[in-house]
Write a protein that holds these residues in place. Structure first.
Motif, PDB file in Angstrom:
ATOM      1  N   ILE A 112       0.844  -1.200   0.000  1.00 12.80           N
ATOM      2  CA  ILE A 112       0.000   0.000   0.000  1.00 12.80           C
ATOM      3  C   ILE A 112       0.879   1.249   0.000  1.00 12.80           C
ATOM      4  O   ILE A 112       0.641   2.210  -0.746  1.00 12.80           O
ATOM      5  CB  ILE A 112      -0.939   0.005   1.230  1.00 12.80           C
ATOM      6  N   ALA A 113       1.916   1.229   0.834  1.00  9.03           N
ATOM      7  CA  ALA A 113       2.820   2.379   0.907  1.00  9.03           C
ATOM      8  C   ALA A 113       3.520   2.615  -0.434  1.00  9.03           C
ATOM      9  O   ALA A 113       3.650   3.767  -0.881  1.00  9.03           O
ATOM     10  CB  ALA A 113       3.851   2.157   2.009  1.00  9.03           C
TER      11      ALA A 113
ATOM     12  N   GLY B 252       1.882   7.632  -6.349  1.00  7.34           N
ATOM     13  CA  GLY B 252       0.765   8.504  -6.694  1.00  7.34           C
ATOM     14  C   GLY B 252      -0.526   7.769  -7.010  1.00  7.34           C
ATOM     15  O   GLY B 252      -1.491   8.367  -7.495  1.00  7.34           O
ATOM     16  N   LEU B 253      -0.564   6.471  -6.697  1.00 10.63           N
ATOM     17  CA  LEU B 253      -1.765   5.673  -6.984  1.00 10.63           C
ATOM     18  C   LEU B 253      -2.706   5.702  -5.790  1.00 10.63           C
ATOM     19  O   LEU B 253      -2.272   5.548  -4.641  1.00 10.63           O
ATOM     20  CB  LEU B 253      -1.379   4.224  -7.300  1.00 10.63           C
ATOM     21  N   ASP B 254      -3.993   5.882  -6.052  1.00  6.11           N
ATOM     22  CA  ASP B 254      -4.975   5.819  -4.974  1.00  6.11           C
ATOM     23  C   ASP B 254      -5.892   4.609  -5.111  1.00  6.11           C
ATOM     24  O   ASP B 254      -6.772   4.399  -4.286  1.00  6.11           O
ATOM     25  CB  ASP B 254      -5.811   7.104  -4.904  1.00  6.11           C
ATOM     26  N   ARG B 255      -5.668   3.793  -6.140  1.00  8.80           N
ATOM     27  CA  ARG B 255      -6.449   2.590  -6.363  1.00  8.80           C
ATOM     28  C   ARG B 255      -5.522   1.507  -6.928  1.00  8.80           C
ATOM     29  O   ARG B 255      -4.482   1.804  -7.512  1.00  8.80           O
ATOM     30  CB  ARG B 255      -7.611   2.825  -7.339  1.00  8.80           C
ATOM     31  N   LEU B 256      -5.927   0.241  -6.747  1.00  8.52           N
ATOM     32  CA  LEU B 256      -5.167  -0.875  -7.297  1.00  8.52           C
ATOM     33  C   LEU B 256      -6.125  -1.912  -7.895  1.00  8.52           C
ATOM     34  O   LEU B 256      -7.213  -2.143  -7.338  1.00  8.52           O
ATOM     35  CB  LEU B 256      -4.324  -1.554  -6.212  1.00  8.52           C
ATOM     36  N   PRO B 257      -5.737  -2.560  -9.003  1.00  8.87           N
ATOM     37  CA  PRO B 257      -6.557  -3.641  -9.551  1.00  8.87           C
ATOM     38  C   PRO B 257      -6.377  -4.898  -8.698  1.00  8.87           C
ATOM     39  O   PRO B 257      -5.258  -5.406  -8.555  1.00  8.87           O
ATOM     40  CB  PRO B 257      -5.994  -3.836 -10.964  1.00  8.87           C
TER      41      PRO B 257
END
Length: 303
Positions: free
Chosen positions: A59-60, A66-71
């Motif tokens: 997550i870190a 700069g990502l606020d979402r992940l697949p």
């Protein structure tokens, strides 16, 4: 018709019911504990691999990019049900000698959460086929998997199996696993939701959760490794086993790095105290002290 099968056969059949869930684009905090559904790249270099369980450090890393979402493969929704007219909720009083405190659903709920699932424990303990069918049908809308167990003597196994058989095609089997019993499994409801009935005896329930249910959940998550780590260690003292049945003895690793099978294997205490399982195949009848055995590591303290 009940069928006698090997542990490996039942394991394979249950895995066939549990494919990876469809990927979702999840906010970072919701992605915690889920599984990455595609490689995360930085300058064409893979920094988090597809199938990796997403923990705090992943997550870190995503946030630093700069990502606020992940697949992600979402957390499987697992509904836990216990059924039987002799089961009593903890905190209540036992009314007769036949009554027993219900522990399986409490164990299974927390166990599948530890494996990465969203667990929903049904608080009502159904005593009749009508009550059980109503509960199952109500739960289908929020379930990717339903796990049901009964009383310690498996008196309610036939009740459970008869109900789920009305909702889909169900197979009843007995794996050649010591300290276990009958299982039933299949697909039920309009969405063909997997359902598994486990032995009601708490020890058998625990073994089935470790051997069968945990890999199902990790496969649903799309995890790249669905099995507990294993290693070969020396045995501290001789153990025996019934030929023709697989066995998983609750054990610990002592200060000399040897596996020690715990006393009173029939007690829940052995489950609570163990940190690994000594795995013995169907052909083993005796293992002498000092010989190598395979242990399944259930606690990181033994890695």
């Amino acid at each position: 018709m009940e069928e006698m099968i090997s542990v490996a056969q039942l394991h394979e059949r249950l895995l066939a019911l549990s494919g990876p869930l469809a990927a979702l684009d999840l906010p970072l905090l919701d992605a915690h504990g889920a599984t990455l559904a595609s490689d995360l790249l930085l300058d064409d270099e893979v920094v988090i691999k597809n199938g990796r369980l997403i923990g705090a450090t992943q997550i870190a890393l995503a946030a630093s990019l700069g990502l606020d979402r992940l697949p992600c493969r979402p957390h499987p929704r697992v509904v836990i049900i216990s059924a039987g007219d002799d089961l009593v909720e903890p905190g209540s009083k036992l009314a007769s000698e036949e009554d027993e405190f219900e522990s399986n659903s409490w164990f299974l709920t927390t166990f599948v959460r530890e494996a990465g699932a969203h667990a929903f424990r049904v608080h009502t303990i159904p005593e009749t086929s009508e009550q059980l069918q109503m509960i199952i049908e109500d739960q289908l809308v929020r379930a990717d998997l339903i796990v049901i167990s009964g009383e310690s003597g498996d008196e309610s196994f036939d009740l459970i199996t008869s109900v789920i058989s009305k909702l889909g095609e169900i197979t009843v089997v007995t794996p050649n696993l010591a300290e276990s019993g009958k299982h039933s499994y299949g697909l039920i409801g309009p969405e063909k939701t997997p359902v598994v009935t486990l032995p009601g005896d708490p020890v058998g329930n625990y073994l089935s959760a470790e051997i069968f249910i945990r890999p199902m959940i990790l496969k649903m998550l799309g995890n790249s490794d669905i099995y507990r780590p294993t290693k070969k260690v020396k045995l501290s003292k001789q153990i025996t086993s019934d030929a023709g049945k697989s066995r998983y003895l609750r054990a610990v690793i002592n200060s000399d790095g040897q596996a020690v099978a715990l006393d009173d294997q029939n007690s829940l205490t052995s489950i609570s105290s163990s940190t690994c399982l000594i795995s013995l195949n169907e052909k083993v009848e005796k293992v002498s002290a000092g010989e190598l055995v395979e242990v399944v590591v259930t606690s990181s303290g033994n890695l």
